[in-house]
Motif scaffolding. Structure first.
Motif, PDB file in Angstrom:
ATOM      1  N   VAL A  12      12.933  47.204   7.857  1.00  0.00           N
ATOM      2  CA  VAL A  12      13.514  48.413   7.270  1.00  0.00           C
ATOM      3  C   VAL A  12      12.843  48.705   5.917  1.00  0.00           C
ATOM      4  CG1 VAL A  12      15.598  49.390   6.240  1.00  0.00           C
ATOM      5  CG2 VAL A  12      15.709  48.278   8.467  1.00  0.00           C
ATOM      6  N   CYS A  13      12.775  47.692   5.053  1.00  0.00           N
ATOM      7  CA  CYS A  13      12.132  47.897   3.749  1.00  0.00           C
ATOM      8  C   CYS A  13      10.657  48.199   3.904  1.00  0.00           C
ATOM      9  CB  CYS A  13      12.302  46.657   2.867  1.00  0.00           C
ATOM     10  SG  CYS A  13      13.989  46.392   2.384  1.00  0.00           S
TER      11      CYS A  13
ATOM     12  N   ALA B  79      13.309  38.787  -1.152  1.00  0.00           N
ATOM     13  CA  ALA B  79      12.015  38.781  -0.471  1.00  0.00           C
ATOM     14  C   ALA B  79      11.839  37.506   0.353  1.00  0.00           C
ATOM     15  CB  ALA B  79      10.877  38.914  -1.481  1.00  0.00           C
ATOM     16  N   LEU B  80      12.272  36.374  -0.194  1.00  0.00           N
ATOM     17  CA  LEU B  80      12.153  35.114   0.548  1.00  0.00           C
ATOM     18  C   LEU B  80      12.994  35.160   1.818  1.00  0.00           C
ATOM     19  CD1 LEU B  80      12.202  32.277  -2.125  1.00  0.00           C
ATOM     20  CD2 LEU B  80      10.381  32.863  -0.540  1.00  0.00           C
ATOM     21  N   LEU B  81      14.221  35.634   1.681  1.00  0.00           N
ATOM     22  CA  LEU B  81      15.118  35.719   2.831  1.00  0.00           C
ATOM     23  C   LEU B  81      14.528  36.634   3.906  1.00  0.00           C
ATOM     24  CD1 LEU B  81      17.959  34.641   3.519  1.00  0.00           C
ATOM     25  CD2 LEU B  81      18.825  36.901   2.876  1.00  0.00           C
ATOM     26  N   PHE B  82      14.119  37.828   3.497  1.00  0.00           N
ATOM     27  CA  PHE B  82      13.613  38.809   4.459  1.00  0.00           C
ATOM     28  C   PHE B  82      12.331  38.313   5.127  1.00  0.00           C
ATOM     29  CE2 PHE B  82      15.596  43.017   2.744  1.00  0.00           C
ATOM     30  CZ  PHE B  82      16.844  42.429   2.847  1.00  0.00           C
TER      31      PHE B  82
ATOM     32  N   GLN C  54      10.078  46.221  -3.888  1.00  0.00           N
ATOM     33  CA  GLN C  54       9.292  44.990  -4.040  1.00  0.00           C
ATOM     34  C   GLN C  54       9.613  43.941  -2.984  1.00  0.00           C
ATOM     35  OE1 GLN C  54       7.355  44.652  -7.075  1.00  0.00           O
ATOM     36  NE2 GLN C  54       8.622  45.405  -8.735  1.00  0.00           N
ATOM     37  N   VAL C  55      10.668  44.137  -2.196  1.00  0.00           N
ATOM     38  CA  VAL C  55      11.106  43.036  -1.338  1.00  0.00           C
ATOM     39  C   VAL C  55      10.379  42.981   0.001  1.00  0.00           C
ATOM     40  CG1 VAL C  55      13.342  42.737  -2.403  1.00  0.00           C
ATOM     41  CG2 VAL C  55      13.092  44.314  -0.477  1.00  0.00           C
ATOM     42  N   ALA C  56       9.699  44.047   0.378  1.00  0.00           N
ATOM     43  CA  ALA C  56       8.903  43.971   1.605  1.00  0.00           C
ATOM     44  C   ALA C  56       7.517  43.457   1.228  1.00  0.00           C
ATOM     45  CB  ALA C  56       8.810  45.333   2.273  1.00  0.00           C
TER      46      ALA C  56
ATOM     47  N   GLN D 283       5.342  36.197  -9.532  1.00  0.00           N
ATOM     48  CA  GLN D 283       4.274  36.704 -10.392  1.00  0.00           C
ATOM     49  C   GLN D 283       4.150  38.206 -10.313  1.00  0.00           C
ATOM     50  OE1 GLN D 283       0.949  34.415  -9.173  1.00  0.00           O
ATOM     51  NE2 GLN D 283       1.627  32.637 -10.326  1.00  0.00           N
ATOM     52  N   GLY D 284       4.256  38.717  -9.079  1.00  0.00           N
ATOM     53  CA  GLY D 284       4.129  40.154  -8.899  1.00  0.00           C
ATOM     54  C   GLY D 284       5.205  40.911  -9.660  1.00  0.00           C
TER      55      GLY D 284
END
Lengths: 318, 284
Positions: free
Chosen positions: A39-40, B92-95, B153-155, B210-211
């Motif tokens: 989705v993201c 982000a880690l979870l996804f 930022q999470v993807a 870092q990003g």
């Protein structure tokens, strides 16, 4: 001579739509697993790319509705954008060639050199070379504006004055003759990141027995070893690293503005494609034209990456 | 140092070259540490010295004062940075780990082309489509919110890719056996796969951290409210242009060092798992 018969390609089984549906329902859990990321991913990566593609065929000022104008933006890029032709394209080309292939070659050479030293020292060198890349843009701009400072207090000027190589201090970051060069050096400095680690790790992982076998088969020097054993063995890591280099070169678009403290950069000396997009997008509000520029940039990146896949990727039918 | 004795001449030469190169690469890092501790008199010293003579903490207090004097207090920027970075890293880690798990250990229609889409996206820097990203973020109405910082930022395609490559190394028989025993997919993911891919988790954590921690673009693009911006943005305002120049040099270096330390510590702790992960980073 023995000829090895080619295995006939198995006919690929194509499931019908109904079968696919049943298969999908059976695995619906998998879709739940990928959903949050996807989705993201779609919203913030796929959608921007697709909508940039659509908008590039329009005239759009962010207030009134986009108007379809066909290929006119692209015609303008080719024929009417004087700034693009005289500054942005040459700058981007020089910058990309220097940071891309040369930076990549440097990554490879450094990884290879590190590979030659005793095990315990490897980590230290890897750390030292990797560190500037994690320092990030902020730190780089803090350090390098001072280092390349245009007056006598700049360290580079000081050094060169002392050595008698220059008479007058040089305004490294605001002089149009030097800005691009400084940008390239600074970017390469900070580009030994994930791609470099990947190359390094890939080289460590080459099976020691292959080298022994190579020696028996008549490989004599380190260079032959590199060409015939190391590189073929680490092609996948090289590909990953190449992709990272290409993306890294694109990301460095802000460096000219950061260094010179001016946007646009002095006399457009450090204006890159990326800055040109933002100039038209956020300053002149010609979003249609700006997205057309983005689209061309993406196309270029894609073409270059495909080229890398041609050289380094596994063959399609393997 | 016994192992040094068996080194050949060729290796000595390589060591020499490498030490030189490594020194050049370390220059900015040494420089920032040195400048951060320079007293004002040494910053203006002519001829300039590269290394600090009489280290002081003056720059740090200067930096704090400049921060206090700003309209938005320093603590607010710090708070924003910590919230944004923390949330982005966790999400982000979870996804990426759940997605990587499905790509590596499950079968479903569309898997092939979805994964190749992720690979293709590795080569599209989000910077190239900055304008449409901005339009989308503003359409979503998350300008000036923490979501505006975090969600874009999470993807992290690189994260999914690296984790999937690492998970591929875990024998399928392990998850198959658990499945026969009656374990649910989520249990397998949590109890069997995740404990075995910790190096990859560490690596992706470093990359995302870092990003996001150093990122100024979302502060500039998606935030118009000064109070919603983050620490690295604030530091760039300190050094904006050559004009601020030498006077703020010390404070900026101090601030830069503060920013850099967490990065450095995380990498120093995790460098081993990072290199372990990069072995599997190849695109085949």
């Amino acid at each position: 001579m023995i000829r090895i018969a080619r295995k006939p390609k198995p006919e690929k089984y194509r499931p019908t739509l109904g079968e696919t549906w049943i298969e999908m329902r059976k695995n619906k859990l998998a879709y739940i697993f990928i959903a949050p990321f996807m989705v993201c991913f779609v919203i913030f990566i796929v959608l921007p790319v697709l909508s940039a593609t659509v908008l590039s065929f329009t005239q759009f000022d962010s207030i009134s509705r986009p108007q379809f104008i066909g290929l006119r933006n692209f015609m303008d890029i080719l024929t009417r954008d004087l700034l693009l032709m005289t500054h942005v394209i040459p700058n981007t080309f020089i910058f990309a060639v220097a940071v891309g292939p040369i930076g990549y070659a440097l990554q490879f050479i450094l990884a290879w050199l590190i590979n030659c030293v005793p095990k315990r020292l490897k980590v230290i060198y890897t750390m030292a070379i990797y560190l500037p890349s994690i320092a990030g843009g902020v730190l780089i701009s803090v350090v390098f504006t001072v280092f390349f400072s245009g007056d006598r207090l700049g360290h580079l000027n000081r050094l060169l004055l002392n050595l008698g190589m220059i008479v007058e201090p040089i305004a490294w970051t605001t002089d149009r003759d030097y800005l691009l060069l400084v940008m390239i050096i600074v970017t390469i400095w900070g580009s030994m990141g994930v791609g470099f680690l990947s190359l390094f790790a890939g080289m460590q992982n080459v099976d020691e027995q292959l080298y022994e076998a190579g020696r028996i088969d008549g490989i004599r020097n380190a260079f032959q070893e590199l060409i015939h054993i190391t590189i073929p063995q680490m092609k996948p890591q090289m590909l990953f690293s190449a992709v990272m280099s290409i993306v890294g070169a694109l990301r460095a678009g802000q460096i000219g503005v950061q260094l010179s403290g001016q946007n646009p950069t002095p006399e457009y000396a450090g204006q890159l494609w990326q800055n040109h997009i933002e100039d038209f997008g956020f300053q002149r509000f010609e979003l249609g034209y700006a997205t057309a520029l983005s689209f061309v940039l993406l196309l270029f990146t894609y073409a270059i990456t495909r080229l890398c896949f041609r050289f380094l990727g596994a063959k399609e039918d393997e | 140092m016994r192992y040094l004795r068996v080194i050949s001449l060729r290796t000595w030469i390589i060591l020499l070259i490498l030490t030189g190169i490594a020194a050049v690469f370390m220059l900015p890092v040494i420089f920032i540490i040195s400048t951060a501790f320079k007293p004002m008199s040494e910053l203006f010293l002519y001829p300039p010295r590269f290394l600090v003579q009489n280290p002081t903490m003056q720059n740090f207090t200067d930096f704090m004062q400049a921060a206090e004097a700003a309209i938005v207090p320093f603590s607010r920027f710090l708070f924003n940075s910590v919230v944004v970075t923390g949330a982005s890293v966790v999400i982000a880690l979870l996804f990426s780990s759940t997605c990587a798990y499905a790509f590596s250990k499950m079968n479903f229609p569309g898997k092939g082309w979805l994964f190749s889409m992720v690979i293709i996206s590795l080569m599209f820097a989000p910077e190239a489509v900055v304008i449409t990203r901005f339009l989308i973020v503003s359409q979503l109405g998350i300008i000036n919110t923490y979501f505006g910082h975090i969600l874009p930022q999470v993807a992290v395609p690189v994260g999914v890719f690296l984790m999937k490559q690492f998970m591929d190394q875990i024998p399928t028989s392990l998850s198959e056996a658990a499945r026969i025993e009656g374990a649910g997919e989520f249990d397998i993911y949590r109890r069997i796969i995740m404990p075995n891919v910790m190096p990859a988790v560490g690596t992706v954590m470093i990359i995302v951290f870092q990003g996001v921690w150093m990122d100024t673009s979302s502060s500039v693009l998606f935030m118009t409210d000064e109070a919603m911006r983050t620490l690295p943005y604030f530091i760039t305002t300190l050094t904006d242009g050559v004009v601020a120049g030498v006077a703020r040099q010390g404070a900026a270096a101090a601030a830069g060092l503060i920013m850099f330390l967490p990065n450095f510590l995380i990498f120093a702790v995790m460098q081993k798992s990072m290199i372990e992960t990069m072995v599997n980073s190849g695109i085949k």
